[in-house]
Design a protein around this motif. Structure first.
Motif, PDB file in Angstrom:
ATOM      1  N   VAL A  28     -15.752  84.815  -2.391  1.00 57.37           N
ATOM      2  CA  VAL A  28     -14.235  84.473  -2.471  1.00 57.37           C
ATOM      3  C   VAL A  28     -13.410  85.544  -1.809  1.00 57.37           C
ATOM      4  O   VAL A  28     -12.692  85.415  -0.768  1.00 57.37           O
ATOM      5  CB  VAL A  28     -13.386  84.449  -3.921  1.00 57.37           C
ATOM      6  N   GLY A  29     -13.602  86.781  -1.796  1.00 54.31           N
ATOM      7  CA  GLY A  29     -13.111  87.848  -0.741  1.00 54.31           C
ATOM      8  C   GLY A  29     -13.626  87.581   0.473  1.00 54.31           C
ATOM      9  O   GLY A  29     -12.641  87.739   1.398  1.00 54.31           O
ATOM     10  N   LEU A  30     -14.636  87.444   1.042  1.00 52.96           N
ATOM     11  CA  LEU A  30     -14.917  87.377   2.258  1.00 52.96           C
ATOM     12  C   LEU A  30     -14.538  85.863   3.010  1.00 52.96           C
ATOM     13  O   LEU A  30     -13.921  85.959   4.017  1.00 52.96           O
ATOM     14  CB  LEU A  30     -16.573  87.133   2.477  1.00 52.96           C
ATOM     15  N   PHE A  31     -14.264  84.877   2.056  1.00 54.26           N
ATOM     16  CA  PHE A  31     -13.626  83.676   2.547  1.00 54.26           C
ATOM     17  C   PHE A  31     -12.119  83.931   2.667  1.00 54.26           C
ATOM     18  O   PHE A  31     -11.516  83.352   3.653  1.00 54.26           O
ATOM     19  CB  PHE A  31     -14.115  82.451   1.591  1.00 54.26           C
ATOM     20  N   THR A  32     -11.643  84.267   1.645  1.00 52.24           N
ATOM     21  CA  THR A  32     -10.014  84.741   1.675  1.00 52.24           C
ATOM     22  C   THR A  32      -9.892  85.656   3.136  1.00 52.24           C
ATOM     23  O   THR A  32      -8.663  85.182   3.773  1.00 52.24           O
ATOM     24  CB  THR A  32      -9.551  85.571   0.639  1.00 52.24           C
ATOM     25  N   SER A  33     -10.772  86.557   3.389  1.00 53.82           N
ATOM     26  CA  SER A  33     -10.378  87.410   4.620  1.00 53.82           C
ATOM     27  C   SER A  33     -10.558  86.607   6.003  1.00 53.82           C
ATOM     28  O   SER A  33      -9.687  86.548   6.933  1.00 53.82           O
ATOM     29  CB  SER A  33     -11.535  88.453   4.780  1.00 53.82           C
ATOM     30  N   LEU A  34     -11.543  85.718   5.940  1.00 52.62           N
ATOM     31  CA  LEU A  34     -11.648  84.761   6.974  1.00 52.62           C
ATOM     32  C   LEU A  34     -10.472  83.957   7.203  1.00 52.62           C
ATOM     33  O   LEU A  34      -9.907  83.701   8.438  1.00 52.62           O
ATOM     34  CB  LEU A  34     -12.817  83.678   6.826  1.00 52.62           C
ATOM     35  N   LEU A  35      -9.935  83.136   6.010  1.00 50.49           N
ATOM     36  CA  LEU A  35      -8.686  82.413   6.121  1.00 50.49           C
ATOM     37  C   LEU A  35      -7.592  83.168   6.566  1.00 50.49           C
ATOM     38  O   LEU A  35      -6.629  82.662   7.311  1.00 50.49           O
ATOM     39  CB  LEU A  35      -8.501  81.675   4.826  1.00 50.49           C
ATOM     40  N   SER A  36      -7.351  84.235   6.066  1.00 49.35           N
ATOM     41  CA  SER A  36      -6.208  85.284   6.388  1.00 49.35           C
ATOM     42  C   SER A  36      -6.171  85.668   7.882  1.00 49.35           C
ATOM     43  O   SER A  36      -5.027  85.509   8.598  1.00 49.35           O
ATOM     44  CB  SER A  36      -6.345  86.660   5.694  1.00 49.35           C
ATOM     45  N   PHE A  37      -7.468  85.834   8.358  1.00 49.53           N
ATOM     46  CA  PHE A  37      -7.400  86.157   9.952  1.00 49.53           C
ATOM     47  C   PHE A  37      -7.146  84.827  10.778  1.00 49.53           C
ATOM     48  O   PHE A  37      -6.644  84.887  11.905  1.00 49.53           O
ATOM     49  CB  PHE A  37      -8.852  86.653  10.620  1.00 49.53           C
ATOM     50  N   ALA A  38      -7.735  83.712  10.125  1.00 47.57           N
ATOM     51  CA  ALA A  38      -7.401  82.494  10.853  1.00 47.57           C
ATOM     52  C   ALA A  38      -5.923  82.180  10.913  1.00 47.57           C
ATOM     53  O   ALA A  38      -5.300  81.523  11.933  1.00 47.57           O
ATOM     54  CB  ALA A  38      -8.222  81.323  10.029  1.00 47.57           C
ATOM     55  N   ILE A  39      -5.056  82.260   9.584  1.00 39.66           N
ATOM     56  CA  ILE A  39      -3.628  81.888   9.698  1.00 39.66           C
ATOM     57  C   ILE A  39      -2.799  82.765  10.533  1.00 39.66           C
ATOM     58  O   ILE A  39      -2.211  82.384  11.369  1.00 39.66           O
ATOM     59  CB  ILE A  39      -3.349  82.118   8.138  1.00 39.66           C
ATOM     60  N   LEU A  40      -3.304  84.271  10.594  1.00 39.53           N
ATOM     61  CA  LEU A  40      -2.383  85.260  11.181  1.00 39.53           C
ATOM     62  C   LEU A  40      -2.857  85.429  12.995  1.00 39.53           C
ATOM     63  O   LEU A  40      -2.277  86.095  13.684  1.00 39.53           O
ATOM     64  CB  LEU A  40      -2.564  86.510  10.550  1.00 39.53           C
ATOM     65  N   ASP A  41      -3.837  84.679  13.265  1.00 37.97           N
ATOM     66  CA  ASP A  41      -4.382  84.444  14.540  1.00 37.97           C
ATOM     67  C   ASP A  41      -3.266  84.004  15.625  1.00 37.97           C
ATOM     68  O   ASP A  41      -2.343  83.242  15.270  1.00 37.97           O
ATOM     69  CB  ASP A  41      -5.243  83.463  14.796  1.00 37.97           C
ATOM     70  N   GLU A  42      -3.083  84.978  16.557  1.00 38.82           N
ATOM     71  CA  GLU A  42      -2.012  84.730  17.498  1.00 38.82           C
ATOM     72  C   GLU A  42      -2.059  83.666  18.357  1.00 38.82           C
ATOM     73  O   GLU A  42      -1.178  83.062  19.048  1.00 38.82           O
ATOM     74  CB  GLU A  42      -1.682  85.892  18.409  1.00 38.82           C
ATOM     75  N   THR A  43      -3.298  83.105  18.682  1.00 41.26           N
ATOM     76  CA  THR A  43      -3.625  81.984  19.375  1.00 41.26           C
ATOM     77  C   THR A  43      -3.169  80.587  18.700  1.00 41.26           C
ATOM     78  O   THR A  43      -3.081  79.500  19.490  1.00 41.26           O
ATOM     79  CB  THR A  43      -5.025  81.996  20.264  1.00 41.26           C
ATOM     80  N   ALA A  44      -3.161  80.474  17.533  1.00 40.61           N
ATOM     81  CA  ALA A  44      -2.851  79.514  16.673  1.00 40.61           C
ATOM     82  C   ALA A  44      -1.163  79.045  16.840  1.00 40.61           C
ATOM     83  O   ALA A  44      -0.486  79.731  16.870  1.00 40.61           O
ATOM     84  CB  ALA A  44      -3.151  79.491  15.395  1.00 40.61           C
TER      85      ALA A  44
END
Length: 87
Positions: free
Chosen positions: A71-87
């Motif tokens: 869950v921690g690794l998946f949440t980290s992945l989602l956090s980076f995906a949400i805060l990505d500046e290209t999106a």
């Protein structure tokens, strides 16, 4: 006179919890991280904060090491995906 002293010391107490004026961030056009001051980015940070709160509660409910790591690794992945500046 007593009222003035009380007000003065209360003001000093409140100011001790506030950041110094030199620490207050003012956006600059030449700043490389100007996007972090935008309203859109602040909303995304709120989403990430709520995501971490929710996943932390889930980790507390099921305190198994493999589950917590997944869950921690998946949440980290989602956090980076949400805060990505290209999106």
């Amino acid at each position: 006179m007593l009222w003035i002293l009380l007000r003065f010391y209360c003001t000093l107490l409140v100011r001790s919890f506030l950041p110094r004026e030199s620490e207050i961030v003012v956006p600059n056009e030449e700043d490389d991280h100007l996007r972090r001051y935008s309203r859109r980015y602040q909303v995304k940070k709120g989403w990430v904060k709520n995501l971490w709160i929710g996943s932390s509660l889930l980790m507390i409910c099921f305190p198994l090491l493999p589950f917590v790591l997944a869950v921690g690794l998946f949440t980290s992945l989602l956090s980076f995906a949400i805060l990505d500046e290209t999106a």
